[in-house]
Design a protein around this motif. Structure first.
Motif, PDB file in Angstrom:
ATOM      1  N   LEU A 122      -3.195   1.232   0.277  1.00 35.91           N
ATOM      2  CA  LEU A 122      -2.151   0.218   0.381  1.00 35.91           C
ATOM      3  C   LEU A 122      -1.210   0.501   1.555  1.00 35.91           C
ATOM      4  O   LEU A 122      -0.743  -0.417   2.212  1.00 35.91           O
ATOM      5  N   THR A 123      -0.914   1.768   1.802  1.00 33.20           N
ATOM      6  CA  THR A 123      -0.003   2.116   2.891  1.00 33.20           C
ATOM      7  C   THR A 123      -0.700   2.180   4.239  1.00 33.20           C
ATOM      8  O   THR A 123      -0.082   1.904   5.259  1.00 33.20           O
ATOM      9  N   ASN A 124      -1.976   2.575   4.278  1.00 36.80           N
ATOM     10  CA  ASN A 124      -2.744   2.592   5.522  1.00 36.80           C
ATOM     11  C   ASN A 124      -4.208   2.263   5.226  1.00 36.80           C
ATOM     12  O   ASN A 124      -5.022   3.160   5.002  1.00 36.80           O
ATOM     13  N   PRO A 125      -4.558   0.985   5.247  1.00 39.16           N
ATOM     14  CA  PRO A 125      -5.930   0.586   4.932  1.00 39.16           C
ATOM     15  C   PRO A 125      -6.948   1.033   5.981  1.00 39.16           C
ATOM     16  O   PRO A 125      -8.147   1.033   5.709  1.00 39.16           O
ATOM     17  N   TYR A 126      -6.493   1.457   7.168  1.00 39.06           N
ATOM     18  CA  TYR A 126      -7.407   1.849   8.242  1.00 39.06           C
ATOM     19  C   TYR A 126      -8.027   3.219   8.024  1.00 39.06           C
ATOM     20  O   TYR A 126      -8.930   3.617   8.751  1.00 39.06           O
TER      21      TYR A 126
END
Length: 167
Positions: A69-73
């Motif tokens: 959720l905070t960094n989908p990458y």
């Protein structure tokens, strides 16, 4: 960093680990360094001159849904679809997109094959979206760097020994 042809001016855009960048700047060169077990997927629309790179580290967001959720990458399954969506927003068309896949090295021994899992996850996400990589340079035991040149659509890989190869 990817070597540029002499005399050509380009805007360099660096894609960090667990990051993604997309641009429609026709003079841009996107690159990412230190691809070990992580994988880079490039996309390029030669007509719209839209290109992007994602450098993801892990195959599935199920490993850490909060982090996704905070960094989908960080993850193939959450980051790759965003790469496609961002490309479309800048004018790329699905039927014109050219994809290349690189990375997924086996850097540690002992049966932990996260590099291969990352490659398989990328192929799975591509297949679910009716894509396949035009070319791949995956596996091995060394880290690499990769660059996408929007001026000509070339994807170049630099191996850890300094040898440059075009995909």
């Amino acid at each position: 960093m990817v070597n540029l042809s002499p005399g050509l001016t380009a805007t360099h855009i660096l894609v960090d680990l667990a990051d993604m960048k997309v641009t429609n700047n026709p003079s841009a060169v996107l690159s990412t360094n230190t691809l070990g077990a992580g994988v880079a997927l490039t996309v390029f629309d030669p007509e719209a001159r839209v290109g992007g790179i994602i450098h993801f580290m892990l195959p599935s967001s199920e490993l850490n849904t909060e982090k996704a959720l905070t960094n989908p990458y960080i993850f193939a399954d959450t980051g790759i679809p965003l790469l496609f969506r961002r490309s479309y927003k800048l004018g790329a068309l699905k039927q014109r997109l050219i994809c290349h896949l690189a990375g997924g090295a086996q850097l540690v021994s002992g049966g932990f094959e996260i590099g291969q899992e990352n490659v398989e996850a990328a192929r799975d996400v591509l297949a679910r979206n009716a894509f396949a990589a035009r070319r791949e340079l995956t596996g091995g035991v060394n880290s690499i760097s990769i660059g996408l040149d929007l001026r000509d659509g070339r994807v170049r890989v630099i191996k850890s020994n300094g040898v440059e190869k075009e995909l």
